[in-house]
Design a protein around this motif. Sequence first.
Motif, PDB file in Angstrom:
ATOM      1  N   UNK A   1       1.104  -1.387   0.104  1.00  0.00           N
ATOM      2  CA  UNK A   1      -0.427   0.108   0.434  1.00  0.00           C
ATOM      3  C   UNK A   1       1.504   1.382   0.026  1.00  0.00           C
ATOM      4  N   UNK A   2       1.990   1.321   0.398  1.00  0.00           N
ATOM      5  CA  UNK A   2       2.852   2.488   0.799  1.00  0.00           C
ATOM      6  C   UNK A   2       3.200   2.420  -0.302  1.00  0.00           C
TER       7      UNK A   2
ATOM      8  N   UNK B   1       1.817  11.020 -10.791  1.00  0.00           N
ATOM      9  CA  UNK B   1       1.048  12.626 -11.166  1.00  0.00           C
ATOM     10  C   UNK B   1       1.518  13.558 -10.901  1.00  0.00           C
ATOM     11  N   UNK B   2       3.277  13.313 -11.176  1.00  0.00           N
ATOM     12  CA  UNK B   2       3.811  14.319 -11.560  1.00  0.00           C
ATOM     13  C   UNK B   2       5.724  15.141 -10.524  1.00  0.00           C
ATOM     14  N   UNK B   3       5.125  14.086  -9.185  1.00  0.00           N
ATOM     15  CA  UNK B   3       5.682  14.715  -7.992  1.00  0.00           C
ATOM     16  C   UNK B   3       7.535  13.705  -8.438  1.00  0.00           C
TER      17      UNK B   3
ATOM     18  N   UNK C   1       8.165  11.940   1.043  1.00  0.00           N
ATOM     19  CA  UNK C   1       8.124  12.722   2.178  1.00  0.00           C
ATOM     20  C   UNK C   1       6.466  13.186   2.011  1.00  0.00           C
ATOM     21  N   UNK C   2       5.025  12.371   1.464  1.00  0.00           N
ATOM     22  CA  UNK C   2       4.158  12.532   1.571  1.00  0.00           C
ATOM     23  C   UNK C   2       3.353  12.217   3.163  1.00  0.00           C
TER      24      UNK C   2
END
Length: 173
Positions: A152-153, A163-165, A172-173
Amino acid sequence: SWFKKILLASLIGAILFPFVYLGAMSFMSRWAYPDVLPDSWSLQQWEQLFSTRGDLPQIALTSSLISLFVATFSTIVGFFVGKWMHFHPWKRILLLLTYFPFVLSPVILAAGIQFFFIKMDLSGTLLGVMIAQLMIAFPYALIVFEGFWSPAIRDRELLVVTLGGTSWQAMWM
């Protein structure tokens, strides 16, 4: 109700007793085994602790800095290596090898590596102490952080990257 109070008081007493006893031992001097109480009480140990002639403050600072370095290094590196280890195809074998320092007795482990520490001139040095402590702390950090990672992580991390990160933003989300 009185039984619970007595049980709670006994539990608190059992928890606090070692600390109180160690504090009392710091005032004891000339204490032979069969005697229940020491022959005399003194402040000699406390005077030595706070004397300016002693090396104790420097030793305590060095020990604290070693502990801080080993804990920080083990935590940071263990986090990243734990992630790598969790998603590695040989995860089970690597995790089994991580338990190796805990399977052996610390005395046997120390005796086994002492030869190599002597040959590399690490025995009795600051670096040698750090390495010896890392040999226990780092595998422990790996065991803790390997259990942190999950599919899941990993999916959340991949979602952030999709999504572009960046990979650091995903961390660090």
